[in-house]
Design a protein around this motif. Structure first.
Motif, short mmCIF file in Angstrom:
data_model
loop_
_atom_site.label_atom_id
_atom_site.label_comp_id
_atom_site.label_asym_id
_atom_site.label_seq_id
_atom_site.Cartn_x
_atom_site.Cartn_y
_atom_site.Cartn_z
N GLU A 146 1.77 -1.64 12.93
CA GLU A 146 1.75 -3.06 12.59
C GLU A 146 0.30 -3.53 12.49
OE1 GLU A 146 4.09 -7.18 13.61
OE2 GLU A 146 4.39 -5.44 14.91
N VAL A 147 0.04 -4.33 11.46
CA VAL A 147 -1.31 -4.84 11.21
C VAL A 147 -1.25 -6.34 10.95
CG1 VAL A 147 -2.16 -2.64 10.30
CG2 VAL A 147 -1.20 -4.33 8.73
N LYS A 148 -2.41 -6.98 10.99
CA LYS A 148 -2.50 -8.41 10.65
C LYS A 148 -2.81 -8.56 9.18
CE LYS A 148 -2.45 -9.94 14.97
NZ LYS A 148 -1.20 -10.41 15.45
N GLY A 149 -2.55 -9.73 8.67
CA GLY A 149 -2.98 -10.02 7.31
C GLY A 149 -1.89 -9.92 6.29
N PRO A 150 -2.20 -10.37 5.10
CA PRO A 150 -1.20 -10.33 4.03
C PRO A 150 -0.95 -8.91 3.56
CG PRO A 150 -3.30 -11.15 3.19
CD PRO A 150 -3.45 -10.99 4.68
N LEU A 151 0.20 -8.72 2.99
CA LEU A 151 0.65 -7.40 2.52
C LEU A 151 -0.39 -6.75 1.61
CD1 LEU A 151 3.05 -5.35 2.28
CD2 LEU A 151 3.80 -6.69 0.31
N GLU A 152 -0.89 -7.49 0.64
CA GLU A 152 -1.79 -6.94 -0.37
C GLU A 152 -3.10 -6.42 0.23
OE1 GLU A 152 -0.38 -10.00 -0.45
OE2 GLU A 152 1.20 -9.52 -1.89
N GLN A 153 -3.52 -6.99 1.35
CA GLN A 153 -4.77 -6.56 1.97
C GLN A 153 -4.56 -5.46 3.01
OE1 GLN A 153 -6.78 -10.05 3.40
NE2 GLN A 153 -7.04 -10.90 1.36
N ALA A 154 -3.33 -5.14 3.33
CA ALA A 154 -3.03 -4.15 4.36
C ALA A 154 -3.00 -2.71 3.83
CB ALA A 154 -1.69 -4.48 5.00
N LEU A 155 -2.94 -2.55 2.53
CA LEU A 155 -2.78 -1.22 1.93
C LEU A 155 -3.99 -0.33 2.20
CD1 LEU A 155 -0.95 0.50 0.05
CD2 LEU A 155 -2.31 -0.37 -1.85
N PRO A 156 -3.78 0.85 2.84
CA PRO A 156 -4.90 1.77 3.03
C PRO A 156 -5.39 2.31 1.69
CG PRO A 156 -2.98 2.43 4.35
CD PRO A 156 -2.54 1.33 3.43
N LYS A 157 -6.69 2.60 1.62
CA LYS A 157 -7.26 3.12 0.36
C LYS A 157 -6.82 4.55 0.11
CE LYS A 157 -11.29 0.12 0.20
NZ LYS A 157 -10.60 -0.93 -0.45
N THR A 158 -6.73 5.37 1.15
CA THR A 158 -6.36 6.77 0.99
C THR A 158 -5.54 7.25 2.17
OG1 THR A 158 -8.34 7.57 2.10
CG2 THR A 158 -8.46 7.34 -0.30
N CYS A 159 -4.89 8.37 1.95
CA CYS A 159 -4.19 9.11 3.01
C CYS A 159 -4.59 10.57 2.83
CB CYS A 159 -2.68 8.98 2.85
SG CYS A 159 -2.02 7.34 3.16
N HIS A 160 -4.44 11.33 3.90
CA HIS A 160 -4.81 12.73 3.83
C HIS A 160 -3.59 13.62 4.04
CE1 HIS A 160 -9.00 11.62 3.68
NE2 HIS A 160 -8.77 10.78 4.69
N SER A 161 -3.58 14.73 3.33
CA SER A 161 -2.51 15.71 3.42
C SER A 161 -2.63 16.49 4.73
CB SER A 161 -2.60 16.67 2.23
OG SER A 161 -1.64 17.69 2.36
N PRO A 162 -1.51 17.04 5.21
CA PRO A 162 -1.55 17.82 6.44
C PRO A 162 -2.19 19.19 6.26
CG PRO A 162 0.65 17.86 5.53
CD PRO A 162 -0.16 16.90 4.69
N SER A 163 -2.48 19.59 5.03
CA SER A 163 -3.03 20.93 4.80
C SER A 163 -4.48 21.05 5.19
CB SER A 163 -2.87 21.31 3.33
OG SER A 163 -3.50 20.37 2.50
#
Length: 163
Positions: A146-163
């Motif tokens: 859970e995070v604060k702020g509006p939906l549009e600003q909560a999106l992470p820029k990247t995610c990393h693969s488990p590999s």
């Protein structure tokens, strides 16, 4: 008389009038063509209160919880919105992984809202080397908080693969 009742029941099922009002507003989406589409399908199923379908998008080896707890987790939820970020596909050991950045806003009965952000990792074993039963693209894992702020600003820029 039986034909009329059968026709009415069929029409009700086909038009979705047996579903709750909020579920009727959502078109059915079941798309496993890529990681982002799979996540949108997950939240489509949740909005439509089709919890067995939503649960089926997760890996059978690593479900998020038992099915009953999964369903109970959405008992107060009346609407869920999701946005996905840029998905990158990475290969590892005969599998394709697609980390999917997401921001999710859930609205509860009474109007209380929660915003979550994080990553889903989707995976498919190379379709060319699978044998029956075929295992389609699925959610391998999820890490959201859970995070604060509006939906549009909560999106992470990247995610990393488990590999």
């Amino acid at each position: 008389m039986r034909a009329i009742l059968t026709s009415l029941l069929t029409a009700a099922v086909l038009t979705g009038s047996c579903l709750p009002a909020s579920a009727q507003e959502q078109a059915y989406i079941d798309d496993r063509s890529d990681g982002a589409a799979l996540i949108r399908s997950l939240y489509n199923a949740i909005n439509r209160q089709e919890y067995a379908r939503a649960y089926s998008y997760f890996s059978a080896e690593t479900p998020p919880s038992d099915y009953r707890s999964f369903v109970e987790g959405y008992a107060k939820t009346v609407d869920v919105q999701v946005i996905t970020g840029t998905v990158t596909t990475e290969g590892a050991a005969g599998s394709l992984y697609a980390p999917v950045p997401v921001a999710v806003k859930s609205t509860e009965k009474g109007g209380k809202e929660h915003v979550f952000a994080g990553c889903y990792i989707t995976r498919i074993v190379n379709a060319a080397i699978q044998e029956p039963p075929f295992t389609p693209l699925h959610i391998e894992s999820a890490e959201l908080e859970e995070v604060k702020g509006p939906l549009e600003q909560a999106l992470p820029k990247t995610c990393h693969s488990p590999s």
